[in-house]
Write an enzyme that holds these catalytic residues in place. Structure first.
Site, mmCIF file in Angstrom:
data_model
loop_
_atom_site.group_PDB
_atom_site.id
_atom_site.type_symbol
_atom_site.label_atom_id
_atom_site.label_comp_id
_atom_site.label_asym_id
_atom_site.label_seq_id
_atom_site.Cartn_x
_atom_site.Cartn_y
_atom_site.Cartn_z
ATOM 1 C CB CYS A 1 -41.462 -23.866 -49.986
ATOM 2 S SG CYS A 1 -43.128 -23.478 -50.501
ATOM 3 C CG ASP B 1 -44.046 -18.873 -50.746
ATOM 4 O OD1 ASP B 1 -44.753 -19.520 -49.962
ATOM 5 O OD2 ASP B 1 -44.021 -19.069 -51.987
ATOM 6 C CB CYS C 1 -43.332 -13.525 -55.547
ATOM 7 S SG CYS C 1 -42.256 -12.410 -54.732
ATOM 8 C CB CYS D 1 -48.528 -22.740 -48.447
ATOM 9 S SG CYS D 1 -47.049 -23.170 -49.376
#
Ligand SMILES: Cc1ncc(COP(=O)(O)O)c(C=O)c1O
Lengths: 393, 147
Positions: free
Chosen positions: B127, B60, B58, B83
């Site tokens: 995130c 992360d 997915c 990222c």
């Protein structure tokens, strides 16, 4: 080692060769006439465009009338694919899963307009099997469009074999040669293509200019209507400096390619070998030999490409990655997906594309900064992929 | 013109993703990370709670480790695959939780993380959500263990 700027993203675009810039300069303020005008200002501009067209034609082994100047790769591809589709009215198109978005999105658009499209699979190296194309051909097939060389993993396709099949079945064949323009043979009489897209910005030529080779007799509907320039297939006042620069860039690139390719292949293979030896769990994507001389694409397992890219950028090194952020998650490139990589392996992919000025020292610098970056990103990564688990089962 | 290598990244659609100075600080100098394999093994053995969310599929993946003393988080470590904003989110979160009581740590929201980072590009907000979830899971694990 001192920080240095190393641009290894030449597949995205190159700088413009100084000789090419020089050739373009007069066409901004000295020879600035409209090639359409009857006065002598127009005539000299027309001559420049004609000369450029002849020069390009001689490299492609075709006639000048078969060269259409455009605004670049995307436009040429659109003109080729939509131009054929609109002129036929309906039918089936064959392409591959690893094409540039300019091809894929055009095909998707045509699907919405009622055309059918088959997207051919590739093998683990990213190579299209010509037999798969043969099998996909039906009575309705009007066009095959397969790229010459892939922009992400550099894989070179068996274009002439596909061309042979296309000829046999009397189906038009287009190849997107944007990445091949500076490095591979563009002799259309050997490639058996009916349509071929080239662009300037990846072969040390200007951006925003390209060509579509259209074999005599191939019917195309124009996408841009107007004053009737470019054999009525691409209206609008010609980008004279761009056209002159494109032709010059192509001339130099093709003339120097043998020597330059040899240099690049040596650099490339040495770099690949060193990276794989130095950095554990690094895997080459694409074919070991059937690849563009300047393309290196390596997955570094357990790390994410954007992070690597940004850390490299801090060290002056410009690369690209097959991992991209979308609104909900990280997405992987359709090319890496098509060659069967798992998400884990695809996320860690970094593309290094070398250029005319890339030296051994540059690449040693890249490796020297890359190694600690991968180590420190791995230290903070919870992912542990085995090298044997990088392919989808 | 000389090119300076400031990290300014643009999205595929051209919108600016300019990372805030704080994101860059935490991305390039992540805090509360394991310094060695030995430290990691030791910490993992003695952690009071470990929480993990996401997977590379997915995009992360994050794992948070906490040590708790007298109802307070006294140490925190993390591991993140993702990222720049994923790494920065977990790094800043680890700073935010140390010294907090379990109850206060529970109250941390993704918005708090974004605020502390001086903003995240819109498409990277998830995130911060993941970081928060990993923390909540670590706390869940701690409370389960306590019982
Ligand atoms: C294989 C390929 N096709 C098409 C294009 C599009 O070309 P342009 O950017 O000139 O429109 C590119 C360049 O990005 C490419 O690499």
């Amino acid at each position: 080692m001192e920080t240095r700027n190393v641009y290894v993203d030449h597949a995205a675009t190159t700088y413009v060769d100084k000789r090419v810039i020089q050739s373009m300069i007069p066409y901004f303020d000295k020879v600035y006439g409209n090639p359409h005008s009857l006065h002598s200002f127009g005539r000299v501009a027309q001559k420049a465009v004609n000369d450029a067209r002849e020069s390009v034609a001689s490299i492609l082994h075709c006639t000048p009338k078969e060269i259409i100047f455009t605004s670049g790769g995307t436009e040429s591809i659109n003109l080729a694919i939509k131009g054929v589709a609109l002129s036929k009215g309906s039918g089936h198109i064959i392409t591959s899963k690893i094409e540039h978005p300019a091809v894929l999105e055009t095909c998707k658009y045509l699907e919405k307009q009622g055309f059918t499209v088959t997207y051919i699979d590739v093998d683990k190296y990213g190579i299209v099997n010509p037999n798969d194309i043969k099998k996909a051909i039906s009575k309705e097939t009007i066009l095959i469009s397969i790229m010459y060389a892939n922009n992400e993993i550099g894989t070179i396709q068996p274009v002439w074999e596909i061309g042979t099949i296309a000829r046999k079945y009397n189906i038009l064949f287009h190849t997107d040669a944007c990445q091949a323009t500076g490095a591979l043979s563009l002799d259309v009489s050997h490639l058996y293509v009916d349509l071929m897209t080239l662009n300037g910005s990846k072969m040390y030529g200007p951006k925003g200019v390209g060509i579509l080779y259209r074999k005599k007799g191939v019917q195309l509907q124009p996408l841009i209507h107007g004053g009737g320039q470019e054999f009525n297939l691409r209206s609008g006042t010609e980008n004279v400096p761009g056209i002159v620069g494109f032709a010059k860039a192509l001339e130099y690139a093709q003339k120097e390619k043998q020597q330059e390719n040899k240099r690049l292949v040596a650099l490339r293979d040495n770099f690949i070998k060193k990276v794989i030896l130095t950095i554990p769990k690094s895997v080459l994507n694409g074919h070991p030999t059937e690849r563009l001389p300047n393309n290196v694409n390596i997955s570094f397992l357990d790390v994410e490409g954007e992070s690597v890219l940004l850390y490299l950028n801090e060290k002056g090194v410009a690369v690209s990655t097959g991992s991209a952020c979308s609104s909900q998650s990280l997405e992987i490139s359709h090319v890496l997906d098509a060659i069967g990589l798992t998400h884990d392996a695809a996320h860690g992919s970094i593309r290094f594309t070398l250029g005319k000025e890339t030296t051994k020292n540059d690449l040693e610098y890249v490796l020297s900064v890359l190694t600690p970056i991968i180590t420190s990103l791995r230290r903070i990564s919870p992912v542990k992929v085995k090298k044997s688990e990088i392919r989808k089962t | 013109m000389t090119i300076t290598h400031k990290t300014e990244v643009k999205g595929k659609n051209g919108e600016n993703w300019l990372y805030s100075e704080n994101v860059k600080k935490h991305f390039f100098h992540p805090q509360n990370t394991f310094k060695s394999q030995e430290e990691e093994e030791e910490f993992e053995k003695n952690a009071d709670g470990i929480g993990e969310v996401g997977s590379p599929a997915c995009g992360d993946m994050m794992r948070m480790y906490i040590k708790v003393k007298n109802g307070k988080i006294v140490a925190c470590r993390w591991k993140t695959f993702g990222c720049a904003s994923a790494i920065a989110s977990t790094s800043i979160l680890s700073e935010m939780v140390i010294g907090k009581t379990i109850d206060d740590a529970r109250k941390i929201t993704p918005q708090d993380i974004v605020q502390k980072l001086n903003g995240l590009p819109l498409r990277k907000i998830h995130c911060s959500v993941l970081g928060d979830k990993a923390l909540q899971k670590a706390i869940d694990a701690y409370e389960k263990k306590k019982k």
